[in-house]
Scaffold this active site. Structure first.
Site, PDB file in Angstrom:
ATOM      1  N   CYS A  85      -8.215 -12.573  -2.940  1.00  0.00           N
ATOM      2  CA  CYS A  85      -8.361 -11.187  -2.496  1.00  0.00           C
ATOM      3  C   CYS A  85      -9.482 -11.063  -1.454  1.00  0.00           C
ATOM      4  O   CYS A  85     -10.587 -11.532  -1.673  1.00  0.00           O
ATOM      5  CB  CYS A  85      -8.644 -10.276  -3.687  1.00  0.00           C
ATOM      6  N   ASN A 186       2.931 -19.452   0.686  1.00  0.00           N
ATOM      7  CA  ASN A 186       2.986 -17.996   0.866  1.00  0.00           C
ATOM      8  C   ASN A 186       2.379 -17.600   2.219  1.00  0.00           C
ATOM      9  O   ASN A 186       1.351 -18.131   2.615  1.00  0.00           O
ATOM     10  CB  ASN A 186       2.210 -17.321  -0.284  1.00  0.00           C
TER      11      ASN A 186
HETATM   12  C1  LIG Z   1      -0.754  -4.130  -0.407  1.00  0.00           C
HETATM   13  C2  LIG Z   1      -1.019  -5.556  -0.786  1.00  0.00           C
HETATM   14  C3  LIG Z   1      -1.588  -5.831  -2.010  1.00  0.00           C
HETATM   15  C4  LIG Z   1      -1.830  -7.154  -2.394  1.00  0.00           C
HETATM   16  N1  LIG Z   1      -2.352  -7.407  -3.633  1.00  0.00           N
HETATM   17  C5  LIG Z   1      -2.471  -8.681  -4.057  1.00  0.00           C
HETATM   18  C6  LIG Z   1      -2.902  -8.967  -5.377  1.00  0.00           C
HETATM   19  O1  LIG Z   1      -3.195  -8.078  -6.193  1.00  0.00           O
HETATM   20  N2  LIG Z   1      -2.972 -10.276  -5.749  1.00  0.00           N
HETATM   21  C7  LIG Z   1      -2.639 -11.295  -4.883  1.00  0.00           C
HETATM   22  O2  LIG Z   1      -2.700 -12.465  -5.269  1.00  0.00           O
HETATM   23  N3  LIG Z   1      -2.256 -11.042  -3.630  1.00  0.00           N
HETATM   24  C8  LIG Z   1      -2.161  -9.779  -3.208  1.00  0.00           C
HETATM   25  N4  LIG Z   1      -1.724  -9.532  -1.935  1.00  0.00           N
HETATM   26  C9  LIG Z   1      -1.422 -10.652  -1.023  1.00  0.00           C
HETATM   27  C10 LIG Z   1       0.039 -11.073  -1.124  1.00  0.00           C
HETATM   28  O3  LIG Z   1       0.306 -11.552  -2.421  1.00  0.00           O
HETATM   29  C11 LIG Z   1       0.355 -12.195  -0.130  1.00  0.00           C
HETATM   30  O4  LIG Z   1      -0.481 -13.281  -0.395  1.00  0.00           O
HETATM   31  C12 LIG Z   1       0.160 -11.771   1.320  1.00  0.00           C
HETATM   32  O5  LIG Z   1       0.655 -10.481   1.559  1.00  0.00           O
HETATM   33  C13 LIG Z   1       0.851 -12.758   2.265  1.00  0.00           C
HETATM   34  O6  LIG Z   1       2.203 -12.916   1.944  1.00  0.00           O
HETATM   35  P1  LIG Z   1       3.383 -12.119   2.746  1.00  0.00           P
HETATM   36  O7  LIG Z   1       3.227 -12.483   4.206  1.00  0.00           O
HETATM   37  O8  LIG Z   1       4.645 -12.608   2.134  1.00  0.00           O
HETATM   38  O9  LIG Z   1       3.121 -10.664   2.528  1.00  0.00           O
HETATM   39  C14 LIG Z   1      -1.508  -8.212  -1.514  1.00  0.00           C
HETATM   40  C15 LIG Z   1      -0.931  -7.921  -0.282  1.00  0.00           C
HETATM   41  C16 LIG Z   1      -0.694  -6.623   0.096  1.00  0.00           C
HETATM   42  C17 LIG Z   1      -0.076  -6.346   1.444  1.00  0.00           C
END
Ligand SMILES: Cc1cc2nc3c(=O)[nH]c(=O)nc-3n(C[C@H](O)[C@H](O)[C@H](O)COP(=O)(O)O)c2cc1C
Length: 316
Positions: A85, A186
């Site tokens: 985070c 990811n």
């Molecule tokens: C609104 C939002 C909230 C997120 N909250 C968390 C979280 O609580 N825990 C976590 O491990 N990642 C959190 N992430 C990160 C996502 O899990 C992920 O790692 C990140 O968005 C990149 O992946 P993506 O390109 O598929 O979105 C959050 C991302 C967003 C956009």
């Protein structure tokens, strides 16, 4: 995803093919206080299994005790540790991605939680490092494996990047090659072909899809189909998409027990769903004012009618 992956959204993703789910992150300190909000974060239904509860915190003893309490309380299939985070409120207390630059504490948190909940698996979610000058995901992964972490998800960005720039899949590949546990890649996976490409290029054991699912929860089903037989499955048509959106709203109202706050809480989610819809800008403006199910279904009907009329006009 905090503020996104609540029980309802997780279940919609599951129905649409997601294999493994994780709760929104939960603070270890919040677990001790057992406040109402924390209860909501921990709440899941049996249908969501396998599901992990994601915890964040920087104190090994507290994290271990919180993990024990969570296991007693809701019996998840695994505990996931958040070392990714980027939010100031979290890193200023040494939580989330701050632990990437404090490997001794990261190691002690992982060891304490693994020991506290054994034999339940403990997984971890990391970023590739704190900033471009301190990329250390391979080292962090090795430490986590030594402490008994069962699988590692790597978001291919540094903390400094937040969500900007592109995810670095070269580093993800390095972690996947170096770690002796399953590594889940990811970052920026936005369609099935992208997942297939990354799987082909790296030794990841799985793929985690975040933001793309907010506008297209069916991406999981499409991706699984594509990985199984290389065929691109059509996305649902506009009517089916609206059905899903309205169902999400209906389920939220049932869950909240009060309509207006439930629908207002969904405004940002509705905007995400409308990404890629014809006339999405006008839809986003309308969504800013919705507060009842009738508001949303009136927008749906009008939108479908307009889409129908313009496709009829094109056909003529
Ligand atoms: C609104 C939002 C909230 C997120 N909250 C968390 C979280 O609580 N825990 C976590 O491990 N990642 C959190 N992430 C990160 C996502 O899990 C992920 O790692 C990140 O968005 C990149 O992946 P993506 O390109 O598929 O979105 C959050 C991302 C967003 C956009």
């Amino acid at each position: 995803m905090a503020g996104v992956s609540d029980k309802i959204f997780r279940q919609l993703c599951k129905e649409n093919g997601a294999d493994v789910l994780t709760t929104e992150f939960v603070s270890a300190e919040g677990i001790f206080r057992r406040n109402e909000r924390t209860r909501e974060y921990l709440d899941f239904d049996e249908v969501e299994r396998p599901i992990g509860v994601q915890l964040f915190g920087a104190n090994a003893e507290h994290m271990a005790e919180a993990a024990r309490q969570v296991v007693d309380w809701v019996r998840p299939d695994f505990i996931d540790l958040n070392f990714g985070c980027p939010v100031n409120k979290v890193v200023s207390k040494n939580g989330g991605s701050a632990l990437l630059k404090d490997c001794p504490t990261l190691s002690s948190v992982a060891a304490a939680v693994v020991q506290a909940v054994a034999p339940l698996p403990v997984t971890a979610k990391i970023r590739i490092g704190w900033d471009a000058d301190s990329i250390n995901a391979v080292r962090v992964a090795r430490i986590l494996v030594e402490q008994g972490i069962a699988a590692i998800t790597v978001h291919g960005r540094t903390r400094a990047q937040g969500y900007s720039g592109a995810a670095d899949w070269i580093i993800i590949a390095e972690v996947a090659a170096a770690a002796s546990v399953p590594v889940i890649g990811n970052g920026d996976l936005s369609d099935p072909a992208e997942v297939a490409k990354r799987r082909g290029e790296t030794r990841i054991a799985g793929a985690m899809i975040g933001r793309a699912a907010m506008s297209a929860p069916w991406i999981f089903r499409q991706t699984k189909q594509y990985l199984a037989n290389g065929q691109i499955m059509d996305a649902p048509d506009l009517t089916e998409k609206w059905d899903l959106i309205l169902r999400h709203c209906q389920l939220a109202v049932e869950e909240w027990g009060v309509e207006e706050p439930a629908i207002r809480s969904l405004r940002a989610r509705l905007m995400a769903y409308s990404k890629g819809f014809p006339g999405s800008k006008a839809l986003r403006e309308k969504f800013q004012h919705v507060s009842t199910l009738i508001d949303v279904s009136a927008i749906a009907q009008q939108h479908l009618q307009t889409a129908f009329e313009s496709s009829a006009a094109i056909a003529a």
